[in-house]
Design a protein around this motif. Structure first.
Motif, PDB file in Angstrom:
ATOM      1  N   ILE A  70      36.180  19.435  68.498  1.00  0.00           N
ATOM      2  CA  ILE A  70      35.416  18.545  69.377  1.00  0.00           C
ATOM      3  C   ILE A  70      36.105  18.432  70.737  1.00  0.00           C
ATOM      4  O   ILE A  70      35.448  18.481  71.782  1.00  0.00           O
ATOM      5  N   SER A  71      37.423  18.319  70.728  1.00  0.00           N
ATOM      6  CA  SER A  71      38.179  18.243  71.985  1.00  0.00           C
ATOM      7  C   SER A  71      38.018  19.524  72.786  1.00  0.00           C
ATOM      8  O   SER A  71      37.810  19.477  74.007  1.00  0.00           O
ATOM      9  N   CYS A  72      38.106  20.662  72.105  1.00  0.00           N
ATOM     10  CA  CYS A  72      37.931  21.955  72.787  1.00  0.00           C
ATOM     11  C   CYS A  72      36.553  22.032  73.431  1.00  0.00           C
ATOM     12  O   CYS A  72      36.419  22.491  74.568  1.00  0.00           O
ATOM     13  N   SER A  73      35.544  21.579  72.712  1.00  0.00           N
ATOM     14  CA  SER A  73      34.176  21.586  73.252  1.00  0.00           C
ATOM     15  C   SER A  73      34.080  20.692  74.480  1.00  0.00           C
ATOM     16  O   SER A  73      33.501  21.081  75.502  1.00  0.00           O
ATOM     17  N   PHE A  74      34.636  19.492  74.389  1.00  0.00           N
ATOM     18  CA  PHE A  74      34.609  18.574  75.521  1.00  0.00           C
ATOM     19  C   PHE A  74      35.365  19.155  76.714  1.00  0.00           C
ATOM     20  O   PHE A  74      34.874  19.118  77.842  1.00  0.00           O
ATOM     21  N   ALA A 104      35.576  21.628  81.978  1.00  0.00           N
ATOM     22  CA  ALA A 104      36.042  22.737  82.816  1.00  0.00           C
ATOM     23  C   ALA A 104      34.858  23.429  83.478  1.00  0.00           C
ATOM     24  O   ALA A 104      34.910  23.791  84.665  1.00  0.00           O
ATOM     25  N   TRP A 105      33.795  23.610  82.719  1.00  0.00           N
ATOM     26  CA  TRP A 105      32.589  24.221  83.284  1.00  0.00           C
ATOM     27  C   TRP A 105      32.042  23.355  84.417  1.00  0.00           C
ATOM     28  O   TRP A 105      31.648  23.867  85.467  1.00  0.00           O
ATOM     29  N   GLY A 106      32.043  22.035  84.213  1.00  0.00           N
ATOM     30  CA  GLY A 106      31.590  21.126  85.261  1.00  0.00           C
ATOM     31  C   GLY A 106      32.464  21.214  86.506  1.00  0.00           C
ATOM     32  O   GLY A 106      31.965  21.202  87.632  1.00  0.00           O
ATOM     33  N   GLY A 140      43.427  24.500  80.523  1.00  0.00           N
ATOM     34  CA  GLY A 140      44.667  24.510  79.745  1.00  0.00           C
ATOM     35  C   GLY A 140      44.530  23.741  78.445  1.00  0.00           C
ATOM     36  O   GLY A 140      44.931  24.214  77.373  1.00  0.00           O
ATOM     37  N   MET A 141      43.929  22.550  78.504  1.00  0.00           N
ATOM     38  CA  MET A 141      43.765  21.756  77.280  1.00  0.00           C
ATOM     39  C   MET A 141      42.746  22.385  76.339  1.00  0.00           C
ATOM     40  O   MET A 141      42.900  22.313  75.115  1.00  0.00           O
ATOM     41  N   ALA A 142      41.704  23.041  76.883  1.00  0.00           N
ATOM     42  CA  ALA A 142      40.712  23.703  76.024  1.00  0.00           C
ATOM     43  C   ALA A 142      41.352  24.856  75.252  1.00  0.00           C
ATOM     44  O   ALA A 142      41.098  25.025  74.051  1.00  0.00           O
ATOM     45  N   ILE A 143      42.195  25.629  75.914  1.00  0.00           N
ATOM     46  CA  ILE A 143      42.880  26.746  75.239  1.00  0.00           C
ATOM     47  C   ILE A 143      43.800  26.209  74.144  1.00  0.00           C
ATOM     48  O   ILE A 143      43.825  26.740  73.023  1.00  0.00           O
TER      49      ILE A 143
END
Length: 180
Positions: A109-113, A118-120, A153-156
């Motif tokens: 869920i965190s990765c998705s957020f 990041a996309w935004g 960085g946090m998504a990775i």
């Protein structure tokens, strides 16, 4: 040396241990340098204004830019260390399997957020490419790149946590790099 602070013996985990340790130190160093630079610029602006009677209007723009990048680096470091805000109401009552599933679900869920954020930031950097700051004419794109840096960085890292699952050496406070 405490056994709990020893790097893992399994090679991929050992590589991840040292990579995360390096990443944390790099992000901490960059964050401190950026915050120190911000403090220096703000103090300089105040001294120049009060002592010499001159103004330095560009300092606000540079300080904003430096702070955004400092937050980006700091958020990555905090994610590695597990120091972001966490509300834990019922994990202590769960079995090991349930805790592992919860860990992966929260990481997913965190990765998705983070990916969405990041996309935004990427879209905003594109949309604001022609908007510039008043004093130095710096494109607002550079401000959004700092936000993008933190969320990517946090998504990775969250993706890695989703795929790898919980590891004993990462749950130890300080194993992200501030002990060795």
């Amino acid at each position: 040396m405490n056994r709990s602070l020893m790097p893992p013996s399994f090679l991929p985990d050992r590589i991840a241990f040292y990579a995360l340790k390096f990443l944390t130190r790099l992000c901490d160093t960059m964050g401190v340098l950026l915050l120190a630079s911000t403090l220096l610029i703000i103090v300089s602006a105040v001294v120049v204004r009060d002592v010499l009677g001159l103004s330095m209007p560009w300092t606000e723009e540079i300080a904003s830019l430096l702070i955004i990048y400092a937050v980006g680096f700091g958020s990555i470091s905090a994610w590695v260390r597990g120091e972001h805000l966490l509300v834990d109401l019922f994990s202590h009552r769960m079995s090991s399997l349930a805790k592992g599933l919860q860990y992966r679900l929260v990481a997913l869920i965190s990765c998705s957020f983070f990916s969405l954020a990041a996309w935004g930031a990427w879209i905003m950097s594109y949309m604001s490419a022609h908007n510039k700051t008043v004093s130095l004419s710096i494109s607002f794109t550079w401000l959004y790149y700092g936000i993008l840096l933190g969320f990517v960085g946090m998504a990775i890292l969250a993706l890695w946590q989703t795929l790898r699952g919980p590891v004993e050496w990462q749950s130890i406070k300080g194993s992200g790099g501030d002990d060795n």
